[in-house]
Design a protein around this motif. Structure first.
Motif, PDB file in Angstrom:
ATOM      1  N   ARG A 257     -33.309  20.887   8.494  1.00 46.60           N
ATOM      2  CA  ARG A 257     -32.978  21.578   9.754  1.00 46.60           C
ATOM      3  C   ARG A 257     -33.767  20.983  10.925  1.00 46.60           C
ATOM      4  N   ARG A 258     -33.133  20.899  12.070  1.00 41.18           N
ATOM      5  CA  ARG A 258     -33.802  20.528  13.314  1.00 41.18           C
ATOM      6  C   ARG A 258     -33.375  21.531  14.377  1.00 41.18           C
ATOM      7  N   VAL A 259     -34.333  22.009  15.144  1.00 44.61           N
ATOM      8  CA  VAL A 259     -34.008  23.013  16.167  1.00 44.61           C
ATOM      9  C   VAL A 259     -34.380  22.504  17.556  1.00 44.61           C
ATOM     10  N   CYS A 260     -33.638  22.988  18.531  1.00 40.94           N
ATOM     11  CA  CYS A 260     -33.892  22.558  19.907  1.00 40.94           C
ATOM     12  C   CYS A 260     -35.134  23.266  20.441  1.00 40.94           C
ATOM     13  N   LYS A 261     -36.042  22.455  20.985  1.00 42.27           N
ATOM     14  CA  LYS A 261     -37.291  22.942  21.559  1.00 42.27           C
ATOM     15  C   LYS A 261     -37.045  23.882  22.736  1.00 42.27           C
ATOM     16  N   SER A 262     -35.922  23.643  23.416  1.00 44.56           N
ATOM     17  CA  SER A 262     -35.679  24.392  24.636  1.00 44.56           C
ATOM     18  C   SER A 262     -34.747  25.594  24.429  1.00 44.56           C
TER      19      SER A 262
END
Ligand code: AP5
Ligand code: MG
Length: 214
Positions: A127-132
């Motif tokens: 999984r990768r999530v948006c920092k913003s």
């Protein structure tokens, strides 16, 4: 429409929540998101929650119940809500029921998203999530158009602090021990439906929409 999304870490609760919110317009309440926002803002609550989250353990019930019921008391929850990651223990479920009953309300649908352990581990570690904006992707299953960049807002994609092998594995164990008994709890209440979460995200959503109706 008072809905609870149940399921192990990585089952796709957040992914489906985004689709449910878009179609039904209910507020999405994720206790995990609330804690992560507090960690980012450096609040006292964030500091207390972080030590548990980094180990993949549950944040103590009293703390979680207070935060969740405070949020549910807000005006935007009057017409319905979508709970994601709460309740997670029988104690939390009982407190939630008591809180709703005091307002003459109850949980109408519990959507139990089922996925096998190997898939869960692959989903969590990839999984990768948006920092913003917080949007969620997967390096293989749901890749962003441009590697490492959010499709929605163009910000950087990062890995969650608790998505490493060791913590993810512990989270699944904690789920089996502490949260799985909720399936029984809601079966007794008669409002739970099992959803096959192993399919593609669109197919999982189709099964959910089938249950929730137009
Ligand atoms: P929380 O943030 O709730 O995490 P979680 O329950 O472990 O669930 P995840 O967010 O990891 O998974 P998800 O089901 O949302 O999956 P997603 O859609 O992202 O909680 C974190 C921590 O906070 C806890 O460990 C605890 O410490 C604390 N906490 C929170 N609530 C608490 C409570 N009530 N009590 C006590 N402590 C609490 O999908 C995962 C990946 O798979 C993504 O990459 C996604 O792109 C991909 N994917 C999704 N669907 C599919 C599909 N159908 N096919 C292929 N890939 C898919
Ligand atoms: Mg989530």
């Amino acid at each position: 429409m008072n809905v609870v999304l149940l399921g192990p870490p990585g089952a796709g609760k957040g992914t489906q929540a985004a689709r449910i919110v878009e179609k039904y317009g209910v507020p999405h309440i994720s206790t995990g998101d609330i804690f992560r926002a507090n960690i980012k803002a450096g609040t006292e609550l964030g500091k207390r929650a972080q030590e548990y989250m980094n180990r993949g353990e549950l944040v103590p019930d009293e703390l979680v119940v207070e935060i969740a019921t405070d949020r549910l008391a807000a005006d935007d929850c009057k017409e319905g809500f979508l709970l994601d990651g709460f309740p997670r223990t029988v104690f939390q479920a009982e407190k939630l029921d008591e809180f709703l009953a005091s307002k003459g309300r109850k949980i109408e649908h519990v959507l139990n998203i089922e996925v096998g352990r190997d898939d869960l581990m692959a989903r969590l570690t990839g999984r990768r999530v948006c920092k913003s904006c917080g949007a969620s992707f997967h390096v293989v299953n749901i890749p962003p158009k441009q590697e490492g960049i959010c499709d929605n807002c163009g910000a950087e994609l990062v890995q969650r602090a608790d998505d490493n092998e060791e913590t993810a594995s512990n989270r699944i164990e904690v789920y089996n021990r502490e949260t799985k008994p909720l399936i029984d709890y809601y079966e007794k209440a008669g409002n739970i439906v099992n959803i096959d979460g192993g399919k593609a995200a669109e197919d999982v959503f189709a099964a959910i929409a089938d249950r929730l109706g137009e």
